[in-house]
Scaffold this active site. Structure first.
Site, PDB file in Angstrom:
ATOM      1  N   VAL A  52      42.579  47.573  36.065  1.00 18.82           N
ATOM      2  CA  VAL A  52      42.243  46.146  36.023  1.00 18.82           C
ATOM      3  C   VAL A  52      42.071  45.752  34.559  1.00 18.82           C
ATOM      4  CG1 VAL A  52      40.633  44.349  36.743  1.00 18.82           C
ATOM      5  CG2 VAL A  52      41.039  46.333  38.222  1.00 18.82           C
ATOM      6  N   GLY A  53      42.865  44.769  34.096  1.00 23.56           N
ATOM      7  CA  GLY A  53      42.727  44.388  32.705  1.00 23.56           C
ATOM      8  C   GLY A  53      43.822  43.459  32.227  1.00 23.56           C
ATOM      9  N   GLY A  67      40.999  46.841  29.190  1.00 25.82           N
ATOM     10  CA  GLY A  67      40.569  46.747  30.572  1.00 25.82           C
ATOM     11  C   GLY A  67      39.847  47.999  31.012  1.00 25.82           C
ATOM     12  N   ASP A 126      33.024  20.108  20.034  1.00 22.42           N
ATOM     13  CA  ASP A 126      33.426  21.490  20.220  1.00 22.42           C
ATOM     14  C   ASP A 126      33.705  21.723  21.702  1.00 22.42           C
ATOM     15  OD1 ASP A 126      33.684  24.337  19.492  1.00 22.42           O
ATOM     16  OD2 ASP A 126      31.849  24.546  20.665  1.00 22.42           O
ATOM     17  N   GLY A 157      39.097  46.119  24.748  1.00 26.20           N
ATOM     18  CA  GLY A 157      40.146  45.156  24.466  1.00 26.20           C
ATOM     19  C   GLY A 157      41.306  45.194  25.430  1.00 26.20           C
ATOM     20  N   CYS A 160       0.849  -1.200   0.000  1.00 27.64           N
ATOM     21  CA  CYS A 160       0.000   0.000   0.000  1.00 27.64           C
ATOM     22  C   CYS A 160       0.884   1.250   0.000  1.00 27.64           C
ATOM     23  CB  CYS A 160      -0.904   0.003   1.225  1.00 27.64           C
ATOM     24  SG  CYS A 160      -2.050  -1.381   1.315  1.00 27.64           S
ATOM     25  N   SER A 171      30.769  47.290  34.160  1.00 23.45           N
ATOM     26  CA  SER A 171      31.163  46.817  32.841  1.00 23.45           C
ATOM     27  C   SER A 171      30.299  45.630  32.391  1.00 23.45           C
ATOM     28  CB  SER A 171      32.636  46.376  32.853  1.00 23.45           C
ATOM     29  OG  SER A 171      32.997  45.793  31.617  1.00 23.45           O
ATOM     30  N   GLU A 179      34.948  47.305  38.268  1.00 22.95           N
ATOM     31  CA  GLU A 179      34.390  46.576  37.124  1.00 22.95           C
ATOM     32  C   GLU A 179      32.887  46.356  37.185  1.00 22.95           C
ATOM     33  OE1 GLU A 179      37.532  43.953  34.870  1.00 22.95           O
ATOM     34  OE2 GLU A 179      36.885  42.943  36.702  1.00 22.95           O
ATOM     35  N   ASP A 213      43.932  57.368  44.633  1.00 29.80           N
ATOM     36  CA  ASP A 213      44.624  56.217  44.058  1.00 29.80           C
ATOM     37  C   ASP A 213      44.015  55.841  42.708  1.00 29.80           C
ATOM     38  OD1 ASP A 213      46.217  56.090  46.274  1.00 29.80           O
ATOM     39  OD2 ASP A 213      45.018  54.552  47.278  1.00 29.80           O
TER      40      ASP A 213
END
Length: 749
Positions: free
Chosen positions: A513-514, A501, A432, A499, A33, A469, A466, A509
């Protein structure tokens, strides 16, 4: 490849005017069928592809819209002798299956009533049933219960096809006509036995087999129906200050919907107001409710547990996640596995061969061996009846139906039947790294404090500057501070350099940071920390430097952390005999660190997104069947190129659309479960095909009477009909045993 089943035509990606539709088919009885419909519809102008699934009772058609439309396809199917209707109203489909099983049972009971006189004849009782009663009962059986076989045979022969109905009709007609001759021409057919009981009992047993098949198929598709039934029926729409309740199917994209605690979320949407925890177990399999707040997405059919929500509908109807899941499974069940092509090819020539064998059987006994006409006819009819190719036609699609249903229940979606079969032969698996073996999000792993500072103070300073950010590394630092319940200082003159920081002032002061480039630009001396930096880099970690007034005061090491189930998943995949290769765009050291953590020996590092597909092809040229596991947009070409593409459910839409398998629960362990399920399904298909062929190879000679000279055994046509019916049921039942494989998968969780 056909698109997912839908009641709405979907443009094909291959041609702007190519459409794909799925139709429900009524009246099929065997593999022939299927071939009749595929062949008949396939000759229509503009038809690109036709795939009919016997078990799911579906036909998927790809066609060019300007040459043919839906009504023409439906009319052609009707002309072939079957029923066809479009649309995917699953509730109607479920009711149709219930009605068909109920109708099949009613036919069994009616035929059983007509068989009562013949049963009395078989009992050791001194009761003689008049021939007129037997003629009436057998004629009624042919005209009512048996009429469907004559209709099917007529349409099959009209379309130059041979089907199971042709075999049954040949057996019924020869038995009925011969019996009439015996009764009305007693002088010509002296001492010959009539076969009226064959007519009624054969119809009874075939009808009984059809009823049992309908019951078994209903069990096989129950998981899909139960999932579709989880969708909410009603929704509360907010319009200004008013609220009204409407059917969930009437919700439009953009509508505002109020969902109270304890209610199902009716459609996919985004939370506008309210906070809650949503039970997403029906989609993800995870028992713990997920916290949700404004801006978060929610999935239709999941449960709102505690909060009052207002959501904005983003996907409705067939576009919701749950509907897409159901559609994908329906596509897999309607598709054909490669191994089924062999069964279809055999079925196409099977009926003509059987008719020839039946004719040879008759001539051998009646002419060559000088047996009585009654004896020769009995053997020929038994051959016709016992050889029906139902079991052959049900062998593959029934196993696919059950296997895909088991996968659905466990959050493993097979898009096509061929995938469920092919995954069993997988040899090499490419994985991956980011988002598949790892979480895909950076996390703070190390905090090193220098110059008299402690870890807490370094984090307090870093998170203070930070916290505004949006950079992933900055977010990771802030989240680590929150985890440790550290509140950052308030900085001024905060400035972010893309790219590099971020910097800011705390009183007089300057805090920076970066990356190392930010430190180099500020002429900060890095010599004292070179050893510590080297250790972190050897571990494949990203380093964020923290400097205060030109002095390095700390280092923060971050890494894309390995998924909790990655090592166990790799260990299990290795035990299956697979070659495992991790591919990543990261540098060699970072890649090796992750590979060592999860237990992968082979690594392809520094692979650009466009090179992943080439890498898959490179392994394929070695003659290996290659699978690819990924989640990102850049994985899509490789997923498409691989023999088996496996997409993580939480990944990008394009990855899910391209992959052959979707892991809804986002568990890497489900890769192993998918392979085990594929292997179990293929084993079951091979078992079914073996028994279908073995049954005919054994049954046809017995029916033809080869055992009669030795054992005096001749199979009566009615018992051949019973054996034929139960052979089909045995194949379906064997496929249902796949549920045991599903139970074993649960035990491994």
């Amino acid at each position: 490849m056909s698109s997912a089943p839908s009641s709405t035509a979907v443009p094909s990606s291959n041609h702007p005017s190519e459409q794909s539709r799925t139709f429900q088919i009524k009246g099929m009885s065997c593999a022939n069928c299927v071939l009749a419909i595929e062949k008949g519809v396939g000759v229509l102008p503009g038809i690109q592809r036709v795939s009919v699934n016997l078990t799911a009772e579906q036909m998927t058609v790809d066609y060019l819209e300007q040459h043919v439309d839906e009504s023409a396809i439906i009319e052609k199917v009707k002309d072939l002798g079957y029923g066809a209707f479009s649309g995917q109203d699953r509730k109607k489909k479920h009711l149709k299956q219930i009605d068909e099983a109920r109708t099949a049972l009613q036919w069994v009971l009616w035929t059983l009533l007509l068989a009562v006189p013949f049963v009395i004849m078989m009992l050791p009782l001194a009761v003689r049933i008049p021939n007129v009663v037997l003629i009436i009962c057998s004629t009624l059986a042919l005209a009512t219960s048996g009429l469907t076989f004559f209709r099917g045979a007529y349409h099959a022969l009209k379309n130059l096809m041979a089907s199971m109905d042709v075999l049954v009709v040949l057996g019924l007609s020869s038995a009925y006509l011969y019996s009439l001759l015996v009764v009305f021409l007693p002088d010509t057919f002296q001492d010959q036995h009539h076969f009226f009981e064959v007519v009624v009992l054969l119809i009874l047993f075939v009808r009984l087999g059809k009823y049992m098949e309908a019951r078994a198929k209903g069990q096989a598709g129950r998981a899909l129906e139960s999932l579709a039934a989880l969708q909410a029926d009603r929704a509360r729409i907010i319009s200004g200050d008013t609220e009204r309740e409407i059917p969930a199917s009437d919700v439009q994209v953009g509508d505002l919907i109020r969902v109270r605690p304890g209610e199902k979320i009716p459609v996919d949407g985004e939370i506008v107001e309210g906070e809650t925890a949503v039970d997403e177990s029906i989609v993800t399999g995870e028992a713990i409710p997920v916290e949700k707040s404004p801006g978060d997405t929610v999935t239709g059919a999941t449960m709102n547990t505690v909060g009052l929500l207002v959501i904005r509908a983003t996907r409705v109807g067939e576009e919701t996640v749950l509907s897409q899941i159901v559609r994908l499974v329906e596509t897999a069940q309607a598709d054909k596995a490669p191994i089924q092509r062999f069964a279809d090819a055999v079925a196409n020539v099977f009926v003509p061969v059987v008719v020839s064998i039946a004719l040879i059987t008759f001539l051998t006994w009646y002419v060559a061996l000088d047996a009585t006409l009654s004896f020769a006819l009995t053997a020929a009819m038994a051959v016709l009846v016992i050889a029906c190719p139902c079991a052959l036609g049900l062998a593959t699609p029934t196993a696919i139906l059950v296997g895909s249903g088991i996968g659905l229940q466990r959050g493993i979606l097979f898009k096509r039947a061929s995938v469920l079969e092919r995954i069993a032969g997988l040899q090499t698996l490419l994985l991956d790294k980011t988002g598949t073996l790892t979480s895909g999000r950076p996390k703070v792993t190390d905090v090193l404090a220098l110059r008299g500072y402690d870890e807490q103070e370094v984090l307090r300073l870093a998170t203070g500057v930070e916290q505004g950010s949006t950079h992933p590394l900055a977010k990771a630092v802030t989240q680590e501070a929150q985890r440790r319940q550290i509140e950052g200082y308030k900085f001024t003159e905060v400035r972010e350099e893309g790219g590099r920081g971020i910097s800011g002032r705390l009183n007089d002061d300057l805090l920076q940071v970066g990356s190392v480039r930010l430190m180099a630009a500020a002429s900060i001396n890095m010599t004292p920390i070179q050893d510590a930096v080297q250790v972190l880099q050897d571990q494949g970690k990203t380093i964020v430097y923290v400097a205060r007034n030109q002095d390095i005061i700390g280092l923060i090491g971050l890494a894309d952390t390995v998924r909790a189930d990655a090592a166990a998943a790799i260990r299990r995949l290795r035990s299956l005999g697979l070659r495992l290769v991790m591919i990543t765009g990261d540098h060699e050291r970072a890649a090796r660190a992750v590979a060592q953590a999860v237990g992968v020996d082979e690594v392809e590092a520094d692979v650009l997104p466009q090179e992943k597909s080439d890498l898959v092809e490179r392994y394929q040229t070695k003659g290996e069947m290659v699978g690819m596991v990924g989640d990102g947009i850049n994985d899509a070409p490789a997923l498409a190129r691989a023999d088996i593409g496996i997409a993580i459910g939480s990944g990008a839409d394009i990855a899910r659309e391209t992959g052959d398998i979707i892991l809804v629960r986002n568990q890497l362990l489900d890769v192993e479960r998918a392979i085990l399920l594929g292997r179990a399904t293929l084993r079951k298909i091979k078992q079914n095909l073996f028994w279908a062929f073995f049954y005919n190879i054994l049954g046809i000679p017995v029916a033809a009477g080869v055992l009669y000279p030795v054992l005096g055994v001749l199979l009566k046509p009615e018992w051949a009909g019973l054996a034929m019916a139960f052979s089909s049921v045995s194949v379906v039942t064997n496929a249902l045993f796949l549920k045991r494989a599903g139970s074993k998968l649960d035990c491994d969780q």
